[in-house]
Scaffold this motif. Sequence first.
Motif, PDB file in Angstrom:
ATOM      1  N   PRO A 488       0.816  -1.220   0.000  1.00 17.21           N
ATOM      2  CA  PRO A 488       0.000   0.000   0.000  1.00 17.21           C
ATOM      3  C   PRO A 488       0.847   1.267   0.000  1.00 17.21           C
ATOM      4  N   GLU A 489       1.975   1.209   0.675  1.00 16.24           N
ATOM      5  CA  GLU A 489       2.829   2.404   0.730  1.00 16.24           C
ATOM      6  C   GLU A 489       3.321   2.798  -0.661  1.00 16.24           C
ATOM      7  N   LYS A 490       3.571   1.773  -1.509  1.00 21.15           N
ATOM      8  CA  LYS A 490       4.034   2.055  -2.877  1.00 21.15           C
ATOM      9  C   LYS A 490       2.933   2.735  -3.684  1.00 21.15           C
ATOM     10  N   VAL A 491       1.691   2.259  -3.529  1.00 19.07           N
ATOM     11  CA  VAL A 491       0.568   2.884  -4.229  1.00 19.07           C
ATOM     12  C   VAL A 491       0.371   4.310  -3.736  1.00 19.07           C
ATOM     13  N   MET A 492       0.474   4.501  -2.417  1.00 21.44           N
ATOM     14  CA  MET A 492       0.303   5.850  -1.868  1.00 21.44           C
ATOM     15  C   MET A 492       1.392   6.791  -2.366  1.00 21.44           C
ATOM     16  N   ALA A 493       2.578   6.273  -2.612  1.00 22.31           N
ATOM     17  CA  ALA A 493       3.651   7.119  -3.143  1.00 22.31           C
ATOM     18  C   ALA A 493       3.297   7.608  -4.546  1.00 22.31           C
ATOM     19  N   ARG A 494       2.711   6.713  -5.356  1.00 20.80           N
ATOM     20  CA  ARG A 494       2.261   7.144  -6.693  1.00 20.80           C
ATOM     21  C   ARG A 494       1.147   8.182  -6.573  1.00 20.80           C
ATOM     22  N   ILE A 495       0.217   7.942  -5.669  1.00 17.00           N
ATOM     23  CA  ILE A 495      -0.891   8.880  -5.476  1.00 17.00           C
ATOM     24  C   ILE A 495      -0.359  10.248  -5.078  1.00 17.00           C
ATOM     25  N   GLN A 496       0.640  10.253  -4.174  1.00 19.11           N
ATOM     26  CA  GLN A 496       1.236  11.523  -3.746  1.00 19.11           C
ATOM     27  C   GLN A 496       1.849  12.260  -4.925  1.00 19.11           C
ATOM     28  N   ALA A 497       2.541  11.535  -5.801  1.00 16.56           N
ATOM     29  CA  ALA A 497       3.167  12.166  -6.971  1.00 16.56           C
ATOM     30  C   ALA A 497       2.118  12.743  -7.913  1.00 16.56           C
ATOM     31  N   VAL A 498       1.014  11.995  -8.096  1.00 19.57           N
ATOM     32  CA  VAL A 498      -0.054  12.493  -8.964  1.00 19.57           C
ATOM     33  C   VAL A 498      -0.685  13.750  -8.372  1.00 19.57           C
ATOM     34  N   LEU A 499      -0.898  13.745  -7.060  1.00 19.33           N
ATOM     35  CA  LEU A 499      -1.502  14.919  -6.412  1.00 19.33           C
ATOM     36  C   LEU A 499      -0.631  16.160  -6.599  1.00 19.33           C
ATOM     37  N   VAL A 500       0.670  15.985  -6.424  1.00 23.16           N
ATOM     38  CA  VAL A 500       1.583  17.119  -6.600  1.00 23.16           C
ATOM     39  C   VAL A 500       1.505  17.653  -8.022  1.00 23.16           C
ATOM     40  N   ASP A 501       1.436  16.742  -8.992  1.00 17.65           N
ATOM     41  CA  ASP A 501       1.387  17.161 -10.397  1.00 17.65           C
ATOM     42  C   ASP A 501       0.038  17.802 -10.729  1.00 17.65           C
ATOM     43  N   LEU A 502      -1.060  17.224 -10.202  1.00 20.16           N
ATOM     44  CA  LEU A 502      -2.387  17.765 -10.499  1.00 20.16           C
ATOM     45  C   LEU A 502      -2.530  19.202 -10.039  1.00 20.16           C
ATOM     46  N   SER A 507       0.240  23.993 -13.653  1.00 18.89           N
ATOM     47  CA  SER A 507      -0.759  23.177 -14.345  1.00 18.89           C
ATOM     48  C   SER A 507      -1.889  24.050 -14.887  1.00 18.89           C
ATOM     49  N   ALA A 508      -2.091  24.012 -16.202  1.00 17.22           N
ATOM     50  CA  ALA A 508      -3.180  24.792 -16.806  1.00 17.22           C
ATOM     51  C   ALA A 508      -4.536  24.249 -16.373  1.00 17.22           C
ATOM     52  N   HIS A 509      -4.648  22.927 -16.204  1.00 14.23           N
ATOM     53  CA  HIS A 509      -5.917  22.333 -15.791  1.00 14.23           C
ATOM     54  C   HIS A 509      -6.292  22.778 -14.374  1.00 14.23           C
ATOM     55  N   TRP A 510      -5.320  22.800 -13.488  1.00 14.96           N
ATOM     56  CA  TRP A 510      -5.560  23.251 -12.113  1.00 14.96           C
ATOM     57  C   TRP A 510      -5.928  24.735 -12.089  1.00 14.96           C
ATOM     58  N   SER A 511      -5.240  25.522 -12.897  1.00 15.49           N
ATOM     59  CA  SER A 511      -5.529  26.954 -12.955  1.00 15.49           C
ATOM     60  C   SER A 511      -6.954  27.212 -13.444  1.00 15.49           C
ATOM     61  N   SER A 512      -7.398  26.484 -14.474  1.00 15.13           N
ATOM     62  CA  SER A 512      -8.761  26.662 -14.986  1.00 15.13           C
ATOM     63  C   SER A 512      -9.795  26.244 -13.948  1.00 15.13           C
ATOM     64  N   LEU A 598      -9.116  16.009  -1.927  1.00 15.04           N
ATOM     65  CA  LEU A 598      -7.715  16.012  -2.346  1.00 15.04           C
ATOM     66  C   LEU A 598      -6.804  16.471  -1.218  1.00 15.04           C
ATOM     67  N   ASP A 599      -7.242  17.462  -0.434  1.00 13.90           N
ATOM     68  CA  ASP A 599      -6.433  17.920   0.703  1.00 13.90           C
ATOM     69  C   ASP A 599      -6.252  16.801   1.726  1.00 13.90           C
ATOM     70  N   GLY A 600      -7.370  16.124   2.048  1.00 16.33           N
ATOM     71  CA  GLY A 600      -7.272  15.023   3.004  1.00 16.33           C
ATOM     72  C   GLY A 600      -6.422  13.892   2.473  1.00 16.33           C
ATOM     73  N   LEU A 601      -6.542  13.617   1.171  1.00 16.34           N
ATOM     74  CA  LEU A 601      -5.758  12.553   0.572  1.00 16.34           C
ATOM     75  C   LEU A 601      -4.273  12.901   0.579  1.00 16.34           C
ATOM     76  N   ARG A 602      -3.985  14.163   0.346  1.00  8.91           N
ATOM     77  CA  ARG A 602      -2.572  14.592   0.375  1.00  8.91           C
ATOM     78  C   ARG A 602      -1.973  14.369   1.769  1.00  8.91           C
ATOM     79  N   ALA A 603      -2.757  14.712   2.806  1.00  7.02           N
ATOM     80  CA  ALA A 603      -2.271  14.496   4.169  1.00  7.02           C
ATOM     81  C   ALA A 603      -2.075  13.012   4.460  1.00  7.02           C
ATOM     82  N   LEU A 604      -3.001  12.186   3.941  1.00  9.54           N
ATOM     83  CA  LEU A 604      -2.915  10.756   4.155  1.00  9.54           C
ATOM     84  C   LEU A 604      -1.722  10.153   3.428  1.00  9.54           C
ATOM     85  N   ALA A 605      -1.386  10.724   2.269  1.00  6.12           N
ATOM     86  CA  ALA A 605      -0.319  10.163   1.435  1.00  6.12           C
ATOM     87  C   ALA A 605       1.070  10.595   1.873  1.00  6.12           C
TER      88      ALA A 605
END
Length: 609
Positions: A488-502, A507-512, A598-605
Amino acid sequence: MKDESLLLPDGLIGDAPNDWTGGPADAAPPRRAAPPGTCEEVLVRLGAVKKAVYAFVRDGVDELEQAAPWDLLYYPPEDPDALLAMIGGLVVAIRGVPDRVDRLVREIPPGGEPGSDGPTQEDIGFLFGGIHRMVARDLKRLEASLETMRNRGPAAPPTPADGQVLCELAADLKGKYASSLMGAAASLIGEGSWDGVELEPVLFPEKAEEFRCTRELVVALREAVAAIRHLPEQIPFAELLERWRQRRRVDQYALADLPSLRGKIGRLLKARSRRALYSGDYHQISRREVLLSARINELEQLHQQTWLAPGPGSTPDLAPVFARLVQLTLEAAAVLDADILKGMIGEKKVNGLRGKAVSATAAGRKPQPKEAVPGAAPDLDALVPLLAEDDLRIFFEMLLASVQRRASLAVREPAEPAPAPSLAAPAAPPRPLPASTPAKSPKPPVASVPPPRRSSPSPPPAPPPIAQVAPPVPSPPPAAPRLPAEAPEKVMARIQAVLVDLQAPTSAHWSSFRMTQRLLEKHSRIPVAMFHAVNPFLQDILWRLIPDLKKIAPYKGLTAEAVARLEVVCRELCEGDPDPASFADEVPRKLERILRFLDGLRALAQPEG
């Protein structure tokens, strides 16, 4: 210890009825005061920035009307050169809007007007820039069609059919663009004082006319639907068919209700209704009306022929006439209402014919009816192409449901339409702008981007309302089976990386997404097409985040129910056009809940340490 409560079912994405959507416990937002009755009264109360916004849009709408008047889009010029020049002028006018937006933004103080809560450079640039991006595909399509016709040269000028298609594309683009500009201007100008939708018809006479035409269209559609539904009570079709099959004539006035039905359908095609319809819907109704009228005309003519007294010593053979009456009745019912047809030949046969239509469409074939044989049984295969699309009743019902969602129907109708004043009135705008005059012809409404392409006739559309439905979001790839070796820690590491990128600042998508959320907080209502600027960010969540969340849930405070609810809400926001009233509370609530997730998930990750 991390705070994981945001991810619990009763916290962020819970089962409570008011968690994601407003419920009975939520008080409705207070309605703002009605705007002044005239445009002059509104302008007197505005600051320099809002006056400049009004001037920009007023001049822009007038320029579009000058380039391609509505009268000429409805009835194209016969001269091919004049037609191509008109459409080319419209393209040039629309292409020039971004430069005018840039000039407007540069003339506004960076922080907005001092001492005012008016729009900022960012608000104006994002809103008007988003409108231009919204119509980019329509504009390219029009330019491509125009270029194709120009390349033919004088030896092969556009045919009347070519001109009609070109003007349809131009009319939809012009209507969508102009309506969006006026809606955006009203939203920016009404900020903090009035409801933008109610302000539109006060500032722009075109909008007042559009709103009146929309209300009239609703009445006409309701009457047409009611007339079709009540027709079997007025005309006993099954009884008529049985008598004609027996070669017996029926009451001479048995079909007397058909002309009134045609009148109600024809009312939808008059000029005022046409201004409230999208071009595609107008031509769909027109094409079906032609199919129906041709059959009704022949039906009445042959019916009366059965009542003609034969000449001395003659005994006319009416068998072909009676057989044709049966065939025409079946075909008219197929165009009008398949339920009427089921009452005559049975639901099983109708479903079988529809199956043939689907098969023929899938194979790229057009079913061909058999050659008519006098006195023979009716050719049911002739009904297949007519059943390949929705009948008029279904079409009208879906169109009515779509039109009733337009924001204009919730507007308090002003006492009188206000003329568009010259900007030389009371307080001068911050920059010299040419005096504006209202467009001479009202425009049809718009759907909200790109019209859904709605499953119902529309699409917005949207209109419109700008209308146009966003394309369905493709399903994310199915989650791969959980591999025992993947911790699970490995999956959470990927999730953390995606959250940072999102949520990266670049990010134009985040800005919009954030800009759209901010606009909703300030304006309560924005054009539907503008709202769909959130789609790329939500699609990133669906494609990049949800699969890994499904792999790992349940995990600590993350539940499978929370992930499923997040996926459903993201899809709902992407795939549909929110009801205008939901912009005040329900939609902002959903966007805020997504961010909290997303904020809660970031804290969890975050790695523990």
